[in-house]
Design a protein around this motif. Sequence first.
Motif, PDB file in Angstrom:
ATOM      1  N   MET A  13      -6.262   8.746  -9.639  1.00  7.87           N
ATOM      2  CA  MET A  13      -7.068   8.943  -8.442  1.00  7.87           C
ATOM      3  C   MET A  13      -7.846   7.670  -8.088  1.00  7.87           C
ATOM      4  SD  MET A  13      -6.491  11.773  -7.265  1.00  7.87           S
ATOM      5  CE  MET A  13      -6.111  13.483  -7.503  1.00  7.87           C
ATOM      6  N   THR A  46      -6.461   1.622  -1.468  1.00 11.53           N
ATOM      7  CA  THR A  46      -7.000   1.692  -0.101  1.00 11.53           C
ATOM      8  C   THR A  46      -7.983   0.552   0.157  1.00 11.53           C
ATOM      9  OG1 THR A  46      -6.834   4.104  -0.201  1.00 11.53           O
ATOM     10  CG2 THR A  46      -8.146   3.185   1.587  1.00 11.53           C
ATOM     11  N   ASP A  47      -8.887   0.314  -0.801  1.00  6.73           N
ATOM     12  CA  ASP A  47      -9.870  -0.752  -0.595  1.00  6.73           C
ATOM     13  C   ASP A  47      -9.193  -2.121  -0.517  1.00  6.73           C
ATOM     14  OD1 ASP A  47     -12.641   0.251  -0.389  1.00  6.73           O
ATOM     15  OD2 ASP A  47     -12.190   1.233  -2.275  1.00  6.73           O
ATOM     16  N   GLU A  94       0.837  -1.208   0.000  1.00  8.44           N
ATOM     17  CA  GLU A  94       0.000   0.000   0.000  1.00  8.44           C
ATOM     18  C   GLU A  94       0.873   1.259   0.000  1.00  8.44           C
ATOM     19  OE1 GLU A  94      -2.077   1.033   3.578  1.00  8.44           O
ATOM     20  OE2 GLU A  94      -3.553   2.250   2.514  1.00  8.44           O
ATOM     21  N   CYS A 143       2.126   6.307  -7.219  1.00 12.79           N
ATOM     22  CA  CYS A 143       1.100   7.175  -7.830  1.00 12.79           C
ATOM     23  C   CYS A 143       1.497   8.642  -7.688  1.00 12.79           C
ATOM     24  CB  CYS A 143      -0.265   6.942  -7.176  1.00 12.79           C
ATOM     25  SG  CYS A 143      -1.013   5.364  -7.615  1.00 12.79           S
ATOM     26  N   ASP A 149       1.072   3.804  -3.185  1.00 18.62           N
ATOM     27  CA  ASP A 149       0.640   5.196  -3.002  1.00 18.62           C
ATOM     28  C   ASP A 149       1.748   6.147  -3.449  1.00 18.62           C
ATOM     29  OD1 ASP A 149      -1.818   4.556  -2.025  1.00 18.62           O
ATOM     30  OD2 ASP A 149      -1.471   5.239   0.024  1.00 18.62           O
ATOM     31  N   ASN A 153     -16.817  -1.284  -4.018  1.00 17.93           N
ATOM     32  CA  ASN A 153     -16.127  -0.003  -4.244  1.00 17.93           C
ATOM     33  C   ASN A 153     -15.188  -0.084  -5.440  1.00 17.93           C
ATOM     34  OD1 ASN A 153     -17.368   0.980  -1.955  1.00 17.93           O
ATOM     35  ND2 ASN A 153     -15.578   0.801  -0.631  1.00 17.93           N
ATOM     36  N   GLU A 167      -6.211  -2.764   0.566  1.00 14.95           N
ATOM     37  CA  GLU A 167      -5.553  -2.869   1.868  1.00 14.95           C
ATOM     38  C   GLU A 167      -6.550  -3.223   2.967  1.00 14.95           C
ATOM     39  OE1 GLU A 167      -3.967  -2.002   5.715  1.00 14.95           O
ATOM     40  OE2 GLU A 167      -5.477  -0.723   4.793  1.00 14.95           O
ATOM     41  N   ARG A 168      -7.740  -2.617   2.896  1.00 16.74           N
ATOM     42  CA  ARG A 168      -8.766  -2.892   3.918  1.00 16.74           C
ATOM     43  C   ARG A 168      -9.312  -4.310   3.785  1.00 16.74           C
ATOM     44  NH1 ARG A 168     -10.477   3.061   5.249  1.00 16.74           N
ATOM     45  NH2 ARG A 168      -8.336   3.702   5.600  1.00 16.74           N
ATOM     46  N   TYR A 174     -15.110   2.187  -8.948  1.00 19.62           N
ATOM     47  CA  TYR A 174     -13.994   2.962  -9.493  1.00 19.62           C
ATOM     48  C   TYR A 174     -13.691   2.571 -10.943  1.00 19.62           C
ATOM     49  CZ  TYR A 174     -13.395   4.652  -4.753  1.00 19.62           C
ATOM     50  OH  TYR A 174     -13.625   5.232  -3.540  1.00 19.62           O
ATOM     51  N   LEU A 212      -5.589   5.041  -6.687  1.00 16.01           N
ATOM     52  CA  LEU A 212      -5.294   5.301  -5.278  1.00 16.01           C
ATOM     53  C   LEU A 212      -6.403   4.774  -4.371  1.00 16.01           C
ATOM     54  CD1 LEU A 212      -3.886   8.938  -5.327  1.00 16.01           C
ATOM     55  CD2 LEU A 212      -2.784   6.981  -4.226  1.00 16.01           C
ATOM     56  N   LYS A 213      -7.634   5.005  -4.782  1.00 22.64           N
ATOM     57  CA  LYS A 213      -8.780   4.558  -3.979  1.00 22.64           C
ATOM     58  C   LYS A 213      -8.854   3.027  -3.976  1.00 22.64           C
ATOM     59  CE  LYS A 213     -11.002   8.687  -3.329  1.00 22.64           C
ATOM     60  NZ  LYS A 213     -11.585   9.230  -2.104  1.00 22.64           N
TER      61      LYS A 213
END
Lengths: 235, 235
Positions: A86, A93-94, A61, A68, A65, A207, A96-97, A211, A89-90
């Motif tokens: 963009m 994050t998803d 992650e 980018c 990041d 999510n 990683e979660r 995207y 990047l989102k």
Amino acid sequence: MPGDHSSKQYDMDLETIRSKVLQMGGLVESHFNDAMASFRTGDVAQAEQVIKSDENVNRLEVTLDDACSHLIVKRQPAANDLRTVMATLKVITDIERIGDEATKIARISKTLHERGTVSVLNHYESVRIMATNTANLLHDALDAFARLDEKQAARLIAQDAEIDHEFGAVLRTMITFMMEDPRTISAALDTLWVAKAIERIGDHAKNIAEYVIYVVEGKDIRHTDYVYTKLNSSV
Amino acid sequence: MPGDHSSKQYDMDLETIRSKVLQMGGLVESHFNDAMASFRTGDVAQAEQVIKSDENVNRLEVTLDDACSHLIVKRQPAANDLRTVMATLKVITDIERIGDEATKIARISKTLHERGTVSVLNHYESVRIMATNTANLLHDALDAFARLDEKQAARLIAQDAEIDHEFGAVLRTMITFMMEDPRTISAALDTLWVAKAIERIGDHAKNIAEYVIYVVEGKDIRHTDYVYTKLNSSV
């Protein structure tokens, strides 16, 4: 033509990042599958492996990041290209979660099996359908991201509602077990936390699908009825 | 000096965005407080108000994400400035998810009180400490973001561990209730979901604090022991 050259460089850099994001996606996918396998079989070593390997996800992650950011500074992309960065990047994050939720499942599995809870519950069986559908949803969402397939993405967003529905079924089953035999309460709660983590993985996969549509159509469909309109119009 | 001019413009644009992000933060803060108030008092209209107003949070997310993209394209910030925009984007995502959790609490509160569950549980009392500490944590995290106060941010990150600990206490209390009287199971589970939502809000507040440190120190401290080292070294 320096502009053209720079844009080709941009495309190459972006592709490198995207392929690493997909590797990261593949990693959390295997973590999720391994965590569920450990939950099913009671293989504590497998659960520990997932917990340990989450560090790799976290490191990816931070690295991606950064990549980018460098891409933006170095290539100064136009609005249209920036949108892709963009969204990437989102997505990072998803992903990683999702790794975090897989780790939670592994932890619960470890505790449950180490405690050697004797239970009337077949823990895995009660979440089996939910887990299988979510694993498929995640796989297909990453696939849609790889191929930038907006039609597949739109289908997936609708599927997430089914997973939420299945969570409701697991919840009702667990309540019945707990009511019938209060000694099952602790174990039933553990299963509920696993179901909750699976449901969240479904949300994050959704999510990612959103995207994909954002990138392809240049349309921010978060918090709209976009998908339902899209699906209905294609019937 | 056009460069200087452009950098001043950049600063002004960024400040406009930051102040709107803080407004968005204030909005989810009030949603969280209202949702907890409705959970405590049974005011269903207040819960419905929170659920409805989450649309405003969602709209702000889309608008502010866009504003960040425009800022990057228009001002083409250098690496150092870009870091702030990137962190702001991540903070926006966390604030939006806090809004989602507040909405969940409002929904549970509504169901619980509409059902008129007669229960031996004082639902609010069992999560009171957790809720108060999390509201403070969120408030202070937004404050640290407003003032870019990295020391306050470092303190907050350590506080989130206490909230996770308090969640464990709520869980044990609920299990005791359920075991003693299985008729309380449904209501106890509702309280547990609220506790889980509060815990998540704490996690998101911690994320915001981490991004503050990232901006100020230019250091990505996610997934590291940074805070503990920092806190120990200042003793």
